[in-house]
Design a protein around this motif. Structure first.
Motif, short mmCIF file in Angstrom:
data_model
loop_
_atom_site.label_atom_id
_atom_site.label_comp_id
_atom_site.label_asym_id
_atom_site.label_seq_id
_atom_site.Cartn_x
_atom_site.Cartn_y
_atom_site.Cartn_z
N LEU A 1 -14.26 63.29 25.87
CA LEU A 1 -14.09 63.14 24.43
C LEU A 1 -15.45 63.21 23.73
CD1 LEU A 1 -11.55 60.16 24.20
CD2 LEU A 1 -11.06 62.61 24.25
N ALA A 2 -15.44 63.76 22.52
CA ALA A 2 -16.63 63.82 21.68
C ALA A 2 -16.20 63.68 20.22
CB ALA A 2 -17.40 65.12 21.91
N LEU A 3 -17.15 63.53 19.34
CA LEU A 3 -16.88 63.36 17.91
C LEU A 3 -17.00 64.70 17.20
CD1 LEU A 3 -16.37 61.26 15.60
CD2 LEU A 3 -18.88 61.21 15.31
N TYR A 4 -15.90 65.13 16.57
CA TYR A 4 -15.88 66.37 15.79
C TYR A 4 -15.98 66.01 14.31
CZ TYR A 4 -14.57 69.29 19.78
OH TYR A 4 -14.58 69.98 20.97
N LEU A 5 -16.85 66.73 13.58
CA LEU A 5 -17.06 66.45 12.17
C LEU A 5 -16.84 67.71 11.34
CD1 LEU A 5 -19.66 65.12 14.01
CD2 LEU A 5 -19.80 63.79 11.93
N ASN A 6 -16.00 67.62 10.32
CA ASN A 6 -15.73 68.73 9.41
C ASN A 6 -16.90 68.80 8.42
OD1 ASN A 6 -14.85 70.16 7.02
ND2 ASN A 6 -12.75 70.00 7.77
#
Length: 426
Positions: free
Chosen positions: A152-157
């Protein structure tokens, strides 16, 4: 590649498996024919679950190459309810010679004697990420060779951040700091998009996403006897961060905002941030091409990095009569050549370090975030009761997060349900 499995009567089947596997036609360690090299006319049965189009295509290519090289035929059996049907085949002594072993189910299959040990040197275990080898090993013996993994990782728009006038570099590095930062960020989102249109961040009330949180400071969700300990004081304290984040009103489930899963919510522009696995990467690039994003490591908690790791291995049936051919298959598909073909075709992360290097995974800055997490991510695996505990957790943690119960009360109820189910299955 992550799979969600339904556990149906594992406790009941366990006793049957112990008896049934002891009577299997093959030898105990699966070595039916030492040193065989001529496989022309032989058939190898492999057990898998259905994958996406890219996975199906890549597996078929591996099969074709293997058949050409060995002269053997590969019979692929695709299961629809994998673990339940696999257990039925094990009891009936009709299990495939080699089959997928999800990390979360490995403890069960290994404890029931369904898997033959694999020689670590022969299967080049030193080429793999050590965490993955440990995931499929018991008492120093390896029982499955990991074919790939996800984290898992952090996705940012980035478009949402730009429109709200907030830099992605302003996102706090810890969950604790997020508690005070999220309300202000959500206010800016509401001002830019209108209230209720876009949420700051999503979460999933599943143990498969939160085990790394539960285990901080030595927290444990299961004791040595396989009983649920979700109400352990350390676990309850660890989960308090979820209450704090939900209270910000900027921390929602995909279902709260009318989406089926994180990828859909993020891809349709309803989320500024999500924690998701690398399987979402191609989905975003293919189905939501207008979404601009970047990927960063997940926030720390209690001073430590965190993520979840999901993996699947190729295991050899302990009762196989095609032991040497099974070994050859596992060596090929988890060897350098076979794994390069697999990860290139599927977009998954290679479990071998040399393949990660040759496939230049680190050249993709987003995939590098996922790859680097192997060093600190928590494998989605505990003992044989994991699925039962997860089901109870999913039933009661929402009550803690909506305020209808305290976290302590909810986890006590979850323990009661899980342990009743565990006892009923004995």
């Amino acid at each position: 590649m992550k799979k969600s499995f339904k556990r149906l009567g594992l406790g009941v089947l366990a006793g049957v498996l112990l008896v049934g596997l002891a009577a299997c036609g093959g030898s105990k360690d699966g070595k039916a024919g030492e040193g065989k090299t001529d496989f022309k006319g032989d058939t190898l049965k492999i057990g898998v679950w259905g994958g996406n189009e890219a996975e199906e295509k890549s597996l078929d290519e591996l099969i074709k190459n293997f058949e050409t090289e060995t002269g053997a035929k590969v019979d692929k059996k695709v299961y629809t309810d994998y673990n339940t049907q696999m257990q039925t085949d094990l009891v009936g002594k009709t299990a495939p010679d080699v089959f997928y072993v999800d990390a979360s189910m490995y403890p069960f299959f290994q404890s029931q004697g369904a898997l033959a040990p694999l020689d670590k040197k022969e299967f080049e275990s030193d080429k793999f990420y050590s965490t993955l080898i440990d995931t499929f090993s018991t008492d120093g013996e390896m029982y499955a060779a990991p074919k790939d993994f996800s984290t898992l990782a952090l996705y940012l728009n980035t478009e949402i951040f730009e429109k709200t006038g907030v830099s992605v570099d302003e996102v706090p590095a810890s969950y604790e700091e997020m508690v005070t930062w999220l309300p202000g960020f959500q206010e800016k989102i509401d001002k830019a998009y209108g209230k209720g249109k876009v949420s700051a961040m999503s979460y999933n009330p599943e143990m498969s996403r939160n085990l790394h949180i539960a285990q901080r400071d030595g927290g444990a969700i299961e004791d040595k006897d396989g009983r649920s300990t979700l109400s352990d004081k350390k676990v309850v304290d660890n989960f308090s961060i979820l209450n704090d984040l939900v209270a910000t009103k900027g921390f929602v489930t995909p279902q709260d905002i009318g989406a089926g899963w994180n990828g859909e919510a993020f891809g349709t522009g309803k989320l500024a941030m999500m924690e998701e696995g690398n399987w979402v990467y191609q989905n975003l690039n293919n189905d939501y091409k207008d979404i601009k994003y970047t990927v960063k490591p997940m926030q720390t908690y209690k001073g430590e990095k965190g993520s979840m790791m999901f993996s699947v291995g190729w295991g050899k049936y302990s009762g196989t009569k095609q032991s040497d051919l099974a070994d050859k298959w596992i060596k090929y598909v988890t060897g350098k050549e076979g794994m390069e073909l697999w990860v290139t075709g599927t977009g998954t992360l290679p479990s071998r370090e040399d393949v990660a290097e040759s496939a230049k995974i680190a050249d993709n800055k987003d995939m590098k975030v996922h790859l680097d997490a192997w060093e600190y991510a928590t494998p989605w695996q505990k003992g044989v009761s994991l699925t039962t505990i997860d089901n109870a957790f999913k039933n009661f943690v929402p009550k803690a997060l909506d305020g209808s119960m305290s976290m302590e009360e909810a986890m006590k109820k979850a323990d009661e349900q899980a342990n009743a189910d565990i006892d009923a299955g004995k």
